[in-house]
Design an enzyme around this catalytic site. Sequence first.
Site, PDB file in Angstrom:
ATOM      1  N   HIS A  59     -41.547  67.950 -73.414  1.00 51.05           N
ATOM      2  CA  HIS A  59     -42.235  66.756 -73.937  1.00 51.05           C
ATOM      3  C   HIS A  59     -42.020  65.621 -72.940  1.00 51.05           C
ATOM      4  O   HIS A  59     -40.875  65.219 -72.702  1.00 51.05           O
ATOM      5  CB  HIS A  59     -41.673  66.363 -75.311  1.00 51.05           C
ATOM      6  CG  HIS A  59     -41.907  67.414 -76.363  1.00 51.05           C
ATOM      7  ND1 HIS A  59     -43.061  67.481 -77.117  1.00 51.05           N
ATOM      8  CD2 HIS A  59     -41.137  68.450 -76.781  1.00 51.05           C
ATOM      9  CE1 HIS A  59     -42.990  68.504 -77.962  1.00 51.05           C
ATOM     10  NE2 HIS A  59     -41.827  69.112 -77.774  1.00 51.05           N
ATOM     11  N   ASP A 304     -37.726  72.738 -74.628  1.00 50.34           N
ATOM     12  CA  ASP A 304     -38.088  71.786 -75.689  1.00 50.34           C
ATOM     13  C   ASP A 304     -37.464  70.412 -75.401  1.00 50.34           C
ATOM     14  O   ASP A 304     -37.031  69.703 -76.309  1.00 50.34           O
ATOM     15  CB  ASP A 304     -37.681  72.286 -77.084  1.00 50.34           C
ATOM     16  CG  ASP A 304     -38.424  71.537 -78.197  1.00 50.34           C
ATOM     17  OD1 ASP A 304     -39.264  70.678 -77.893  1.00 50.34           O
ATOM     18  OD2 ASP A 304     -38.139  71.817 -79.378  1.00 50.34           O
ATOM     19  N   HIS A 308     -35.959  60.809 -76.736  1.00 49.88           N
ATOM     20  CA  HIS A 308     -36.201  59.844 -77.802  1.00 49.88           C
ATOM     21  C   HIS A 308     -35.444  58.556 -77.506  1.00 49.88           C
ATOM     22  O   HIS A 308     -34.359  58.585 -76.912  1.00 49.88           O
ATOM     23  CB  HIS A 308     -35.729  60.392 -79.158  1.00 49.88           C
ATOM     24  CG  HIS A 308     -36.647  61.429 -79.729  1.00 49.88           C
ATOM     25  ND1 HIS A 308     -37.942  61.159 -80.105  1.00 49.88           N
ATOM     26  CD2 HIS A 308     -36.462  62.753 -79.970  1.00 49.88           C
ATOM     27  CE1 HIS A 308     -38.519  62.264 -80.567  1.00 49.88           C
ATOM     28  NE2 HIS A 308     -37.642  63.250 -80.484  1.00 49.88           N
ATOM     29  N   GLY A 323     -35.026  66.231 -81.883  1.00 49.87           N
ATOM     30  CA  GLY A 323     -35.243  66.606 -80.486  1.00 49.87           C
ATOM     31  C   GLY A 323     -34.109  66.158 -79.600  1.00 49.87           C
ATOM     32  O   GLY A 323     -33.379  65.219 -79.932  1.00 49.87           O
TER      33      GLY A 323
HETATM   34  O1  DOR Z   1     -37.114  68.705 -82.164  1.00 49.55           O
HETATM   35  C1  DOR Z   1     -38.283  68.652 -81.842  1.00 49.55           C
HETATM   36  N1  DOR Z   1     -38.762  67.604 -81.148  1.00 49.55           N
HETATM   37  N2  DOR Z   1     -39.074  69.642 -82.193  1.00 49.55           N
HETATM   38  C2  DOR Z   1     -40.410  69.570 -82.024  1.00 49.55           C
HETATM   39  O2  DOR Z   1     -41.092  70.479 -82.384  1.00 49.55           O
HETATM   40  C3  DOR Z   1     -41.025  68.374 -81.435  1.00 49.55           C
HETATM   41  C4  DOR Z   1     -40.066  67.644 -80.608  1.00 49.55           C
HETATM   42  C5  DOR Z   1     -40.500  66.253 -80.240  1.00 49.55           C
HETATM   43  O3  DOR Z   1     -41.662  66.044 -79.860  1.00 49.55           O
HETATM   44  O4  DOR Z   1     -39.668  65.341 -80.277  1.00 49.55           O
HETATM   45 ZN    ZN Z   2     -41.741  72.553 -81.762  1.00 50.51          ZN
END
Ligand code: DOR
Ligand code: ZN
EC number: 3.5.2.3
Length: 436
Positions: A59, A304, A308, A323
Amino acid sequence: MSGLLIKGALIYGEGEPVDVFVADGEIRQIGTDLGIVDAEVIDAKGQILLPGFVDLHTHLREPGREDTETIETGSAAAALGGYTAVFAMANTNPVADSVVVTDHVWRRGQEVGLVDVFPVGAVTVGLEGKQLAEMGTMAAGVGAVRMFSDDGHCVYDPLIMRRALEYSNSLGVLIAQHAEEPRLTKGAVAHEGPTAARLGLAGWPRAAEESIVARDALLARDADARVHICHASTAGTVELVKWAKSQGISITAEVTPHHLLLDDSRLETYDAVNKVNPPLRESSDAAALRQALAEGVIDCVATDHAPHAEQDKCCEFAVARPGMLGLETALSIIVETMVRPGLLDWRGVARVMSERPAQIVGLDDHGRPLEVGEPANLTLVDPDATWTVRAAELASISNNTPFEAMTFPAKVTTTLLRGRVTARDGKAVGPGTGGP
Ligand code: DOR
Ligand code: ZN
């Protein structure tokens, strides 16, 4: 000076040290006493040469949340982690459900030049699960989208998922599913089990993931399509993927480093740095995932990487965003969980972090064998290094790593993208970073 001479590396950690000469973006020669004089030398004594890593699940938050990560900072984190290709998930703002956004992500990644950033297109408009996005247009764009996912959300409607699989088949693209039956996870913030019960946290049952994995395997079978399972987190998912493969269903699966290493005992402190979707499960799940990755039931590792902002993590557990960062710590955690216990050798690391992910999405210039004539997308690893994770020292803008202050084995020392150094001794170097 033309070309680069990597001196004394162990290819796949095997055999005797050799020299590798790289020029014009390719591996040109491999051997000893190559007689190259006019080249920049990288002393790789004691280091292991692997194909550059490929992350199917990153991400990058651009567009929309550039306060937490940009394509530039995420690319730097990727290069430092040994990656030469990453797939940027579609849950940006605006959502990557149009060719305007997916082409932007591709172009910006190329401009930064540290890693190939492949855009992931959304399966449904706005990730809402109701109407298919224009997959064909995104696939035909400059960014040539080859993987579609609503990750962060599940494509929960079986009819929409079935249609997506049918379209993906004719377009030759891959659907990657975030397997989470939303009716079973309303308000859930942690793995459903004794720990969550004791801590008073609402539980996310294994069945929420497993029921979608089973359903999608059957839908893929009927559509004669391929399906990829994002971040497998339970022992039951392992069993289902194994069963589906035994039936000849075209299913692949990834596992994250955090689901291999951590379990829900981490939640005792209520520190939301450990909050993630799917949640950290029990130690028996982690053990099953490690075994499945070793055996090839689970195909590959994906980070993943989910940056944040501090205000979205340093708050009450129930409202914090899920996340955690992953790009810069992935290799070390694979060494800790898989190589050290003897579950994978270095050739196995190349398989799960580079070759299989590249094959799953059909990349023909990443995850290639280390042979003359192949693209020089390469990673050098010092297997004897140990290092302590400090969020403040990571390239990501965000600091949400659950591995803070933990000491891990092995470190990526150098990454090459098409023969150009993109990371060296802890610094990203490329057109977008003010480096050479
Ligand atoms: O923990 C997660 N964060 N799982 C996800 O599927 C999305 C991701 C995020 O975009 O922060
Ligand atoms: Zn996911």
